[in-house]
Design a protein around this motif. Structure first.
Motif, PDB file in Angstrom:
ATOM      1  N   LEU A 183       0.835  -1.200   0.000  1.00 16.72           N
ATOM      2  CA  LEU A 183       0.000   0.000   0.000  1.00 16.72           C
ATOM      3  C   LEU A 183       0.872   1.255   0.000  1.00 16.72           C
ATOM      4  CD1 LEU A 183      -2.771   1.427   0.321  1.00 16.72           C
ATOM      5  CD2 LEU A 183      -2.545   1.107   2.792  1.00 16.72           C
ATOM      6  N   ASN A 184       1.925   1.202   0.787  1.00 15.63           N
ATOM      7  CA  ASN A 184       2.836   2.349   0.860  1.00 15.63           C
ATOM      8  C   ASN A 184       3.404   2.686  -0.522  1.00 15.63           C
ATOM      9  OD1 ASN A 184       4.400   4.341   2.098  1.00 15.63           O
ATOM     10  ND2 ASN A 184       6.163   2.972   2.146  1.00 15.63           N
ATOM     11  N   GLU A 185       3.800   1.640  -1.262  1.00 16.03           N
ATOM     12  CA  GLU A 185       4.332   1.859  -2.617  1.00 16.03           C
ATOM     13  C   GLU A 185       3.292   2.538  -3.500  1.00 16.03           C
ATOM     14  OE1 GLU A 185       7.391   1.519  -3.962  1.00 16.03           O
ATOM     15  OE2 GLU A 185       7.870   1.246  -1.834  1.00 16.03           O
ATOM     16  N   LEU A 186       2.025   2.123  -3.335  1.00 12.37           N
ATOM     17  CA  LEU A 186       0.966   2.654  -4.206  1.00 12.37           C
ATOM     18  C   LEU A 186       0.638   4.117  -3.928  1.00 12.37           C
ATOM     19  CD1 LEU A 186      -1.679  -0.216  -4.519  1.00 12.37           C
ATOM     20  CD2 LEU A 186       0.333   0.253  -5.886  1.00 12.37           C
ATOM     21  N   VAL A 187       0.749   4.536  -2.662  1.00 14.77           N
ATOM     22  CA  VAL A 187       0.332   5.918  -2.351  1.00 14.77           C
ATOM     23  C   VAL A 187       1.504   6.904  -2.327  1.00 14.77           C
ATOM     24  CG1 VAL A 187      -1.746   5.229  -1.079  1.00 14.77           C
ATOM     25  CG2 VAL A 187       0.392   5.565   0.183  1.00 14.77           C
ATOM     26  N   LYS A 188       2.720   6.343  -2.300  1.00 16.73           N
ATOM     27  CA  LYS A 188       3.915   7.202  -2.180  1.00 16.73           C
ATOM     28  C   LYS A 188       3.913   8.324  -3.235  1.00 16.73           C
ATOM     29  CE  LYS A 188       7.937   5.072  -2.660  1.00 16.73           C
ATOM     30  NZ  LYS A 188       8.923   4.074  -2.331  1.00 16.73           N
ATOM     31  N   GLY A 189       4.108   9.543  -2.788  1.00 12.46           N
ATOM     32  CA  GLY A 189       4.206  10.673  -3.723  1.00 12.46           C
ATOM     33  C   GLY A 189       2.880  11.125  -4.298  1.00 12.46           C
ATOM     34  N   LYS A 190       1.770  10.490  -3.882  1.00 10.29           N
ATOM     35  CA  LYS A 190       0.455  10.913  -4.424  1.00 10.29           C
ATOM     36  C   LYS A 190      -0.331  11.644  -3.342  1.00 10.29           C
ATOM     37  CE  LYS A 190       0.042   7.076  -7.693  1.00 10.29           C
ATOM     38  NZ  LYS A 190       0.668   5.837  -7.238  1.00 10.29           N
ATOM     39  N   ASN A 191      -1.278  12.460  -3.765  1.00 11.21           N
ATOM     40  CA  ASN A 191      -2.113  13.193  -2.800  1.00 11.21           C
ATOM     41  C   ASN A 191      -3.259  12.302  -2.323  1.00 11.21           C
ATOM     42  OD1 ASN A 191      -0.697  15.603  -2.779  1.00 11.21           O
ATOM     43  ND2 ASN A 191      -1.682  16.253  -4.695  1.00 11.21           N
ATOM     44  N   ILE A 192      -2.891  11.245  -1.656  1.00  7.67           N
ATOM     45  CA  ILE A 192      -3.906  10.298  -1.177  1.00  7.67           C
ATOM     46  C   ILE A 192      -3.713  10.113   0.323  1.00  7.67           C
ATOM     47  CG2 ILE A 192      -4.712   7.901  -1.276  1.00  7.67           C
ATOM     48  CD1 ILE A 192      -3.799   7.789  -4.176  1.00  7.67           C
ATOM     49  N   VAL A 193      -4.823  10.282   1.061  1.00  9.43           N
ATOM     50  CA  VAL A 193      -4.782  10.029   2.511  1.00  9.43           C
ATOM     51  C   VAL A 193      -5.260   8.603   2.754  1.00  9.43           C
ATOM     52  CG1 VAL A 193      -5.808  10.662   4.741  1.00  9.43           C
ATOM     53  CG2 VAL A 193      -5.271  12.439   3.066  1.00  9.43           C
ATOM     54  N   VAL A 194      -4.528   7.864   3.588  1.00 11.57           N
ATOM     55  CA  VAL A 194      -4.983   6.527   3.979  1.00 11.57           C
ATOM     56  C   VAL A 194      -5.710   6.666   5.314  1.00 11.57           C
ATOM     57  CG1 VAL A 194      -4.247   4.216   4.683  1.00 11.57           C
ATOM     58  CG2 VAL A 194      -3.083   5.375   2.779  1.00 11.57           C
ATOM     59  N   LEU A 195      -6.969   6.259   5.322  1.00  9.45           N
ATOM     60  CA  LEU A 195      -7.727   6.271   6.578  1.00  9.45           C
ATOM     61  C   LEU A 195      -7.759   4.832   7.080  1.00  9.45           C
ATOM     62  CD1 LEU A 195      -9.503   7.791   8.623  1.00  9.45           C
ATOM     63  CD2 LEU A 195     -11.455   7.390   7.120  1.00  9.45           C
ATOM     64  N   GLN A 211      -0.653  -4.941  12.575  1.00  9.32           N
ATOM     65  CA  GLN A 211       0.106  -4.129  11.612  1.00  9.32           C
ATOM     66  C   GLN A 211      -0.587  -2.783  11.446  1.00  9.32           C
ATOM     67  OE1 GLN A 211       3.109  -4.852  10.376  1.00  9.32           O
ATOM     68  NE2 GLN A 211       3.039  -6.676  11.673  1.00  9.32           N
ATOM     69  N   SER A 212      -0.217  -1.877  12.343  1.00 11.20           N
ATOM     70  CA  SER A 212      -0.768  -0.521  12.279  1.00 11.20           C
ATOM     71  C   SER A 212      -0.014   0.289  11.227  1.00 11.20           C
ATOM     72  CB  SER A 212      -0.594   0.142  13.644  1.00 11.20           C
ATOM     73  OG  SER A 212      -0.907   1.507  13.546  1.00 11.20           O
ATOM     74  N   VAL A 213      -0.709   1.244  10.609  1.00  7.46           N
ATOM     75  CA  VAL A 213       0.007   2.174   9.714  1.00  7.46           C
ATOM     76  C   VAL A 213       1.062   2.958  10.509  1.00  7.46           C
ATOM     77  CG1 VAL A 213      -1.808   2.488   7.969  1.00  7.46           C
ATOM     78  CG2 VAL A 213      -1.803   3.953   9.996  1.00  7.46           C
ATOM     79  N   LEU A 214       0.866   3.022  11.836  1.00  2.65           N
ATOM     80  CA  LEU A 214       1.804   3.773  12.675  1.00  2.65           C
ATOM     81  C   LEU A 214       3.183   3.120  12.747  1.00  2.65           C
ATOM     82  CD1 LEU A 214      -0.651   4.522  15.603  1.00  2.65           C
ATOM     83  CD2 LEU A 214       0.230   6.158  13.971  1.00  2.65           C
ATOM     84  N   ARG A 215       3.280   1.853  12.375  1.00  2.58           N
ATOM     85  CA  ARG A 215       4.580   1.168  12.406  1.00  2.58           C
ATOM     86  C   ARG A 215       5.486   1.591  11.253  1.00  2.58           C
ATOM     87  NH1 ARG A 215       5.048  -3.639  15.416  1.00  2.58           N
ATOM     88  NH2 ARG A 215       3.057  -4.439  16.141  1.00  2.58           N
ATOM     89  N   TYR A 216       4.894   2.179  10.198  1.00  2.72           N
ATOM     90  CA  TYR A 216       5.625   2.409   8.952  1.00  2.72           C
ATOM     91  C   TYR A 216       5.738   3.917   8.720  1.00  2.72           C
ATOM     92  CZ  TYR A 216       4.563  -2.482   8.500  1.00  2.72           C
ATOM     93  OH  TYR A 216       4.473  -3.824   8.749  1.00  2.72           O
ATOM     94  N   ALA A 217       6.936   4.467   8.952  1.00  5.54           N
ATOM     95  CA  ALA A 217       7.089   5.925   8.974  1.00  5.54           C
ATOM     96  C   ALA A 217       6.562   6.586   7.709  1.00  5.54           C
ATOM     97  CB  ALA A 217       8.552   6.289   9.207  1.00  5.54           C
ATOM     98  N   ASP A 218       6.927   6.052   6.537  1.00  7.88           N
ATOM     99  CA  ASP A 218       6.495   6.694   5.283  1.00  7.88           C
ATOM    100  C   ASP A 218       4.984   6.653   5.141  1.00  7.88           C
ATOM    101  OD1 ASP A 218       9.024   7.204   4.621  1.00  7.88           O
ATOM    102  OD2 ASP A 218       9.207   5.649   3.062  1.00  7.88           O
ATOM    103  N   LEU A 219       4.431   5.479   5.435  1.00  2.49           N
ATOM    104  CA  LEU A 219       2.983   5.323   5.285  1.00  2.49           C
ATOM    105  C   LEU A 219       2.262   6.220   6.292  1.00  2.49           C
ATOM    106  CD1 LEU A 219       0.709   3.857   3.846  1.00  2.49           C
ATOM    107  CD2 LEU A 219       0.947   1.962   5.457  1.00  2.49           C
TER     108      LEU A 219
END
Ligand code: PMP
Length: 380
Positions: A183-195, A211-219
């Protein structure tokens, strides 16, 4: 007066329908997701203490600061991420309000929002109300896996948000590290918010780590993660939760939050803060609920329902295809009336009709109730 409804297809949710049927037919209600046991007496004591100690006036708009500090500590211990309690956490009136406010803050008319179906039922109406466009990515049982290459095809320049949910209601599956990295690869650099709806963060089984999004700094830098004290502390009626997001997203979130809630009830926040200081008050939960899942599965091991093993949440799906060809709504209603067990048919969590034959049962019940339900189900 003529009313132009903003949600013309509204009406009773399947939860209300099944609960009403359960009470009409005196069925045991394993449909709606709530525990039939109370929260810890110590938590009740802490909350009554603060109520009686006159903590009854407004809290700051973002929530009691000491509670936010305690949550930042919990987040660091669980997920290794430092969040600033002043700027990155807001206490909300349950997860539902956090989700609604986040969608209102970020989704503009005509924006596309990708949700994963089956999807928890509060996402779509909120997107519809702000005139966003719901783009469902459909996962099918029994595996319910996401193919991220196919998912990628749904992303367009109009995509402004992706909603994920792990552990997932209704299917009881969890996202794995590789899912979040994809998911991180897909949203990287795009104006997309992950809720990221993580209300069942502590209800996770077989020694897995949430696996929280909080574990992944970029995401995390593009995400908002939502939690619910109601789910964590067996108190769904209190409607209190929180949202965590990087400052630049949280600033936008709070602009909307202050006009639809301002601040959440105060004494419960004080009580939760005391209670959360002891990590064992939430760290014991996976074991507590796994015991119930396993107990119920053992009781049902001779039944004709095939379980789809729950990896998280307090729900488990059952495949009834060996029992009936009926669609799941008909089957669930008949099971309530005839066999006195109410469930939730899974097709209602999809936008398009499906022929899958799954019902969802909630196992957040006392052993006595689970035994009684098993007795009834074994007759089917
Ligand atoms: N998300 C999911 C996946 C849920 O299951 C629920 C509760 N059923 C919520 C959000 C809403 O939580 P709350 O009661 O805190 O608003």
């Amino acid at each position: 007066m003529e009313i132009r409804s903003k949600l013309p297809r509204g009406g009773d949710t399947i939860f209300s329908v099944m609960s009403a049927l359960a009470s009409e037919y005196s069925a045991i209600n394993l449909g709606q997701g709530f525990p039939d046991f109370d929260c810890d007496a110590e938590l009740r004591d802490r909350i009554s203490h603060h109520l009686n100690d006159k903590k009854n006036q407004y809290c700051p708009m973002a929530g009691l600061f000491s509670l936010r500090k305690t949550l930042a500590f919990k987040i660091f211990n669980l997920y290794g991420t430092k969040v600033d309690p002043a700027t990155e956490i807001t206490i909300t009136a349950g997860a539902t309000q956090a989700i609604y406010t986040a969608i209102t803050a970020f989704v503009h008319e005509g924006d596309e929002v990708i949700i994963i179906e089956p999807a928890y039922d509060c996402y779509k109406p909120a997107i519809n109300l702000v005139k966003g466009i719901v783009v469902p990515y459909v996962i099918k049982g029994p595996g319910f896996k996401i193919d991220w290459d196919v998912f990628e095809d749904l992303i367009t320049p109009k995509t402004s948000m992706i909603v994920i949910n792990t552990p997932h209601n209704p299917i009881g599956k969890t996202l794995k590290s590789e899912d979040l990295l994809a998911l991180n690869e897909l949203v990287k650099g795009k104006n997309i918010v992950v809720l990221s709806d993580e209300v069942y963060e502590h209800l996770i089984y077989d020694n897995a780590h949430h696996q929280s999004v909080l574990r992944y700094a970029d995401l995390y830098n593009q995400s908002m993660a939502v939690y619910s004290f109601g789910k964590t502390f067996h108190s769904t009626g209190w409607k209190i939760g929180y949202i965590v997001a990087p400052q630049y997203l949280m600033e936008e979130f709070r602009k909307v939050h202050q006009w639809n809630v301002f601040s959440v009830n105060s004494f419960v926040q004080y009580g939760l803060n005391d209670y959360l200081k002891e990590p064992n008050n939430y760290l014991h939960l996976p074991k507590f609920y796994q015991k119930k899942r396993d107990y119920f599965n053992n009781l049902l091991s001779d039944s004709r329902f095939k379980p789809i093993l729950s990896e998280g949440t307090y729900f488990q799906l059952y495949d009834y295809s060996e029992i009936s060809d009926d669609d799941d709504v008909t089957f669930a209603k008949r099971m309530t009336c005839k066999y006195k067990v109410a469930s939730i048919p899974v097709s209602v969590f999809y936008s398009q009709k499906t022929d899958d034959k799954f019902i969802r049962l909630c196992f957040a019940k006392t052993e006595k109730v689970l035994e009684k339900v098993a007795e009834l189900i074994l007759q089917i």
